[in-house]
Design a protein around this motif. Structure first.
Motif, short mmCIF file in Angstrom:
data_model
loop_
_atom_site.label_atom_id
_atom_site.label_comp_id
_atom_site.label_asym_id
_atom_site.label_seq_id
_atom_site.Cartn_x
_atom_site.Cartn_y
_atom_site.Cartn_z
N VAL A 104 0.92 -1.04 0.18
CA VAL A 104 -0.03 0.12 -0.07
C VAL A 104 1.03 1.28 0.15
O VAL A 104 2.05 1.31 0.50
CB VAL A 104 -1.07 -0.01 1.14
N GLY A 105 0.43 2.34 -0.54
CA GLY A 105 1.09 3.54 -0.42
C GLY A 105 0.52 4.87 -0.65
O GLY A 105 -0.79 4.71 -1.05
N MET A 106 1.08 5.90 -0.59
CA MET A 106 0.61 7.30 -1.08
C MET A 106 1.46 7.81 -1.94
O MET A 106 2.82 7.70 -1.72
CB MET A 106 0.13 8.11 0.17
N TRP A 107 0.86 8.58 -2.88
CA TRP A 107 1.79 9.51 -3.87
C TRP A 107 1.05 10.80 -4.14
O TRP A 107 -0.05 10.71 -4.18
CB TRP A 107 2.00 8.57 -5.08
N THR A 108 2.07 11.94 -3.88
CA THR A 108 1.31 13.37 -3.84
C THR A 108 2.40 14.02 -4.68
O THR A 108 3.69 13.82 -4.81
CB THR A 108 1.21 13.70 -2.43
N GLY A 109 1.79 15.19 -5.46
CA GLY A 109 2.63 16.15 -5.96
C GLY A 109 2.22 17.39 -6.10
O GLY A 109 0.77 17.80 -5.86
N TYR A 110 3.14 18.54 -6.24
CA TYR A 110 2.68 19.90 -6.41
C TYR A 110 3.51 20.34 -7.51
O TYR A 110 4.44 20.07 -7.64
CB TYR A 110 3.11 20.41 -5.05
N PHE A 111 2.64 21.15 -8.30
CA PHE A 111 3.36 21.72 -9.71
C PHE A 111 3.36 23.18 -9.61
O PHE A 111 2.26 23.77 -9.45
CB PHE A 111 2.72 20.91 -10.91
N ARG A 112 4.44 23.79 -10.33
CA ARG A 112 4.38 25.23 -10.57
C ARG A 112 5.03 25.20 -12.20
O ARG A 112 5.68 24.47 -12.71
CB ARG A 112 5.27 25.86 -9.59
N ARG A 113 4.70 26.65 -12.60
CA ARG A 113 5.19 26.82 -13.88
C ARG A 113 6.45 27.54 -13.65
O ARG A 113 6.64 28.34 -12.52
CB ARG A 113 4.40 27.64 -14.69
N PHE A 114 7.59 27.46 -14.28
CA PHE A 114 8.90 28.04 -14.03
C PHE A 114 8.83 29.58 -14.43
O PHE A 114 9.18 30.35 -13.76
CB PHE A 114 10.08 27.16 -14.89
N LYS A 115 8.28 29.85 -15.72
CA LYS A 115 8.40 31.28 -16.10
C LYS A 115 7.00 31.50 -16.75
O LYS A 115 6.62 31.03 -17.71
CB LYS A 115 9.41 31.35 -17.11
N PRO A 116 6.30 32.39 -16.14
CA PRO A 116 6.21 33.05 -15.02
C PRO A 116 6.26 31.87 -13.56
O PRO A 116 5.44 30.87 -13.79
CB PRO A 116 5.25 34.17 -14.74
N SER A 117 6.59 32.26 -12.46
CA SER A 117 6.50 31.10 -11.33
C SER A 117 5.14 31.24 -10.85
O SER A 117 5.03 32.10 -9.69
CB SER A 117 7.63 31.62 -10.43
N THR A 175 0.38 25.76 -10.52
CA THR A 175 -0.36 25.11 -11.85
C THR A 175 -1.18 23.95 -11.29
O THR A 175 -2.31 23.73 -11.88
CB THR A 175 0.33 24.71 -12.81
N GLY A 176 -0.74 23.27 -10.05
CA GLY A 176 -1.73 22.16 -9.84
C GLY A 176 -1.23 21.19 -8.89
O GLY A 176 -0.20 21.31 -8.31
N ASN A 177 -1.99 20.23 -8.45
CA ASN A 177 -1.54 19.42 -7.27
C ASN A 177 -2.19 18.01 -7.56
O ASN A 177 -3.26 17.81 -8.50
CB ASN A 177 -1.69 19.74 -6.02
N PHE A 178 -1.96 17.03 -6.90
CA PHE A 178 -2.65 15.50 -7.12
C PHE A 178 -2.28 14.84 -5.48
O PHE A 178 -1.24 15.18 -5.13
CB PHE A 178 -2.44 14.80 -8.15
N ILE A 179 -3.29 13.95 -5.34
CA ILE A 179 -2.84 13.04 -4.13
C ILE A 179 -3.58 11.79 -4.50
O ILE A 179 -4.52 11.36 -5.00
CB ILE A 179 -3.29 13.54 -2.92
N ASN A 180 -2.69 10.71 -4.36
CA ASN A 180 -3.13 9.44 -4.99
C ASN A 180 -3.10 8.32 -3.89
O ASN A 180 -1.81 7.97 -3.33
CB ASN A 180 -2.42 8.89 -6.26
N PRO A 182 -10.97 20.45 -10.36
CA PRO A 182 -10.44 19.68 -9.90
C PRO A 182 -10.87 18.30 -10.30
O PRO A 182 -12.39 18.19 -10.44
CB PRO A 182 -10.45 19.85 -8.50
N GLU A 183 -10.25 17.24 -10.53
CA GLU A 183 -10.95 15.86 -10.99
C GLU A 183 -10.47 14.85 -9.84
O GLU A 183 -9.47 14.63 -9.27
CB GLU A 183 -10.04 15.51 -12.42
N SER A 184 -11.47 14.04 -9.55
CA SER A 184 -11.26 12.59 -8.68
C SER A 184 -11.42 11.36 -9.80
O SER A 184 -12.04 11.74 -10.57
CB SER A 184 -12.28 12.83 -7.64
N ASN A 185 -10.63 10.33 -9.18
CA ASN A 185 -10.76 9.22 -9.97
C ASN A 185 -10.36 8.01 -9.13
O ASN A 185 -10.09 8.25 -7.86
CB ASN A 185 -9.79 9.08 -11.17
N VAL A 186 -11.09 7.06 -9.43
CA VAL A 186 -10.98 5.59 -8.67
C VAL A 186 -10.81 4.36 -9.91
O VAL A 186 -11.34 4.52 -10.87
CB VAL A 186 -12.36 5.24 -7.94
#
Length: 806
Positions: free
Chosen positions: A530-543, A546-551, A592-596
């Motif tokens: 079992v596990g968890m994966w999460t992320g946080y996103f930004r654009r470099f230019k301009p800073s 842009t988004g995130n997710f958790i799974n 925001p989108e959710s999925n299963v």
């Protein structure tokens, strides 16, 4: 930066290899080599030492093998080869599974094999396996490429079965290995046995699955003396005949060519395809692509797959770029004069030749070089009034080059440089990418830092554009609980696509994952994770954000070999999508989108087995949602005949997406329903371990129906109603069928006959039913081909021995 330097210094100064207790077997030199017939009754085996006392690798860890399932392995050698003899006792010989497959396919069968490492570096191995049906498998193992079963060598084996179990004899010519005559005292070796009926995998030397890699747990092979690496030269001349027909127009082609493999030194090998012929590679599983990113298809040309472990370092090299679509393909349509039309515009570039050199010294220095040259390609253009014809260069003569230098050390770490370069004749676009890559593990193999830093330069229209990218990760690689932290970055000018694959740039990604898994069976499960994966996103230019997710995800396999798993994920808050609008600087505020998703897999030891998966997604903020399912049954009629079928359906409702950009710059989005249905069927009959006939058929259908709701993308990323009434419905079909016969009449030599037909069709009648669509599909232009290819392998040492006998 100071903290990062301290961490790297810590890893550099503490990296040493932790020695584990290793088993040892001494090979015995023989004057008369054993006959490879699977009987082990030759005198050569009588005085040999025995490797025994195997221990469980899966599902348990270190459990002793049962006495009535014991394994005994013998090793002898002479001036030509190493010989392996194995007795695999079985208390239930009638339950030994022995499905016939093509080479390098395990299938549902018992297996015996070995991994051997002449450099004993804990990282690079050669693996040789034989199934109870006599099928050979071989692979090259490396940290960057894992187990690469596209690697093929010429070696010999035979199996026999009786009421005590089964027997294996193997002959591994020294030409199939890479070693130095000055490094014979101690080679790494491990033996493997898979008992498919009980799903148990055993190894001779114990492997601790909770830490490190399997290649770090080899035993020792000693006793080798006075052997010399032979001249490694193999020639594969071939001839082929191809007949093609499209929509009633036919052509034929005869081709002759040569592939070459030559051992430059004891550890370095030259591969060359001097007159390439890739007419019989498999087809791509094409799907309808409505997104902003390029589809990626795996490499299927054997030359670019085999021995490519070092070339994959740093993820800069994507071999499908060589011979891909010409860089000026679309410009042929943009540069038309009045009354002109394009009559022919090739979508592939012809490869003239290609060579590669790969290898690694006994000190761990790996070097790989690939160079390929492609032919100048033209589009044909004709004036529809005057009939005047002209040609336009869409891809000039081009040279593709990859260079990798990689130093491994301490049996668990490496650092290297990678460079890719594309040089095109004349004023066409040129490109160069360079990268520093590293993979550093600590003393206990419990933590690892890995990453790369890259720079790209593209020269186009007499101007250079330079970009940068990096990737850094810290991982815990020991124990039941593990984690990984990762940062990935590219600036807005980084571009490796001339010889690599990159879908996007101008971003920063921060992600992390943690997992818990078991390495020993419990009362109910063989494995569990079992596990968890999460992320946080930004654009470099301009800073900007842009988004995130958790799974959350998990999977398990029961004692009865029933597997299941699934995942559930979501994003939080609106996401800024800078790619869907297809216009630089513009973004779309996506809800925001959710999925299963859930899946099950039955016991594939049984004749009938299946995989089932189902899933769905929904948006929090609009009416869009989707669901999909897949059912893939398999039926093994007997050990020779196998059927596989798969059907997958995906439906999306009220999906929002890009439609077009108007002349005034207005970006139009639309609401649409998308359906995807994919059916695939394969059947294979193996006459024996060297001859088979197979059928593969696939149909993919995707209709897209737009509603009357169209929108304008505003500057703030929101959508507003817009009066737009162009027709955008789509009906896409892709059909492929391959009927293939393969006969390996000698090791390395084969005859292949292939019949193929295909249909690729775009339409707009998306309201058809599936039955009506199928009924109309074969009214479309059909492409057909029939080809025969004969390859004959010539080994220099065997040819020389023929001459001596004469």
């Amino acid at each position: 930066m100071k903290n990062i330097a301290i961490i790297l210094l810590f890893f550099f100064t503490t990296i040493v290899y932790s020695q584990n207790e290793k088993k040892e077997i001494q090979a015995v030199r023989v004057s008369e080599s054993p006959k490879i017939d699977g009987k082990l009754d030759d005198s050569a085996w009588q005085k040999s030492n025995i490797a025994s006392d195997f221990v469980m690798y899966e599902p348990g860890s270190g459990d002793a093998e049962p006495k009535d399932q014991r394994t005994e392995v013998r090793v002898v050698y002479d001036d030509e080869a190493i010989y392996i003899g194995a007795i695999l006792y079985d208390a239930n010989p009638d339950k030994i599974l022995k499905q016939l497959t093509e080479r390098d396919n395990f299938g549902t069968t018992d297996v015996f094999g070995l991994s051997i490492n002449p450099n004993n570096d804990g990282q690079n191995e050669f693996m040789f396996f034989v199934t109870a049906a006599g099928v050979q498998l071989d692979a090259q193992v490396s940290p960057s490429n894992g187990d690469d079963y596209s690697w093929n060598e010429i070696w010999f084996s035979k199996v026999q079965l009786d009421d005590k179990g089964w027997y294996v004899e193997m002959k591994l010519p020294y030409s199939a290995l890479r070693f130095s005559k000055d490094n014979l005292s101690k080679w790494g070796i491990n033996f493997w046995r898979n008992i498919e009926n009980t799903k148990e995998l055993y190894s001779w030397n114990f492997i601790d699955k909770t830490v490190g890699e399997t290649s770090q747990y080899t035993g020792n092979l000693t006793g080798l003396k006075d052997i010399k690496p032979p001249i490694r030269l193999g020639l594969s001349p071939f001839t082929s005949f191809i007949w093609g027909n499209y929509d009633g127009e036919s052509d034929t082609n005869f081709a002759f060519g040569l592939d070459l493999k030559y051992g430059i030194t004891d550890n370095f090998t030259l591969f060359a395809t001097l007159v390439p012929d890739f007419s019989q590679v498999g087809f791509d599983n094409i799907t309808l692509n409505l997104g902003p990113f390029e589809q990626r298809f795996d490499e299927q040309r054997q030359f670019f797959i085999e021995g490519a472990d070092l070339l994959n370092k740093g993820n800069l090299f994507f071999s499908r770029r060589i011979g891909n679509r010409p860089v000026g393909h679309s410009e042929a349509y943009d540069d038309l004069n009045d009354n002109e039309e394009v009559t022919n515009n090739p979508t592939e570039v012809e490869l003239i030749n290609a060579i590669k050199v790969t290898g690694r010294t006994t000190k761990g220095l790996g070097i790989a070089i690939l160079n390929a040259v492609t032919k100048e390609t033209h589009a044909s253009i004709q004036d529809t009034l005057s009939g005047e014809k002209r040609k336009m260069v869409t891809e000039p003569l081009a040279n593709y080059n990859v260079l990798v230098i990689d130093q491994e050390f301490n049996k668990n770490s490496s650092i290297g440089i990678v460079n890719t370069n594309v040089t095109r004749d004349g004023s066409f676009r040129d490109a160069n990418v360079s990268s520093l890559v590293f993979n550093l593990a600590n003393k206990q193999n419990s933590y690892k830092i890995s990453g790369d830093g890259s720079t790209s330069t593209v020269r186009e229209n007499q101007e250079n554009t330079t970009g940068f990218a990096s990737n850094l990760s810290l991982s815990k690689t020991k124990g039941n609980v593990r984690f990984r932290l990762n940062h990935e970055f590219t600036d807005d000018k980084y571009n490796k696509n001339d010889l690599g694959f990159q879908r996007r740039n101008n971003y920063q990604w921060f992600s992390g994952s943690t997992t818990y898994e078991i390495f020993k069976p419990t009362k109910h499960f063989n494995n569990f994770r079992v596990g968890m994966w999460t992320g946080y996103f930004r654009r470099f230019k301009p800073s900007v954000y842009t988004g995130n997710f958790i799974n959350l995800f998990g999977s398990a396999t029961t004692k009865k070999q029933f597997s299941f798993g699934g995942n559930i994920g979501t994003s939080i808050g609106q996401q800024k999508d800078y790619f869907e609008p297809r216009t630089e600087g513009r973004f779309w505020l996506e809800d925001p989108e959710s999925n299963v998703r859930a899946w099950v897999s039955s016991d594939f030891r049984k004749k009938f087995a299946y995989n089932i998966s189902v899933g769905g997604s929904w948006y929090n903020g609009n009416d869009g949602y989707s669901y999909w399912w897949e059912f893939s049954p398999r039926y093994r009629v007997n050990d020779k005949l196998l059927f596989n079928y798969s059907i997958e359906m995906d439906k999306e409702f009220d999906d929002l997406g890009y439609v077009t950009t108007l002349d005034d710059g207005t970006i139009i989005f639309g609401k649409r329903d998308i359906k995807e249905v994919e059916n695939s069927l394969s059947a294979k009959y193996n006459f024996n371990d060297r001859s088979s006939i197979s059928l593969v058929a696939r149909h993919y259908w995707s209709p897209v129906t737009y509603s009357d709701d169209y929108f304008k993308l505003e500057e703030d990323g929101n959508l507003s109603d817009y009066n737009y009434n162009e027709e955008n419905d789509l009906n896409f079909n892709s059909w492929n069928l391959d009927l293939r016969y393969v006969w390996e009449f000698a090791r390395g030599s084969e005859l292949v006959a292939l019949y193929r037909n295909s249909i690729l069709n775009f339409g707009s009648d998306s309201d058809q039913s599936y039955q009506d669509n199928i009924g109309n599909l074969f009214d479309q232009p059909l492409g057909q081909s029939f080809s025969v290819k004969l390859i004959y392998y010539l080994d220099y040492n065997r040819v020389r021995s023929w001459g001596k006998k004469s």
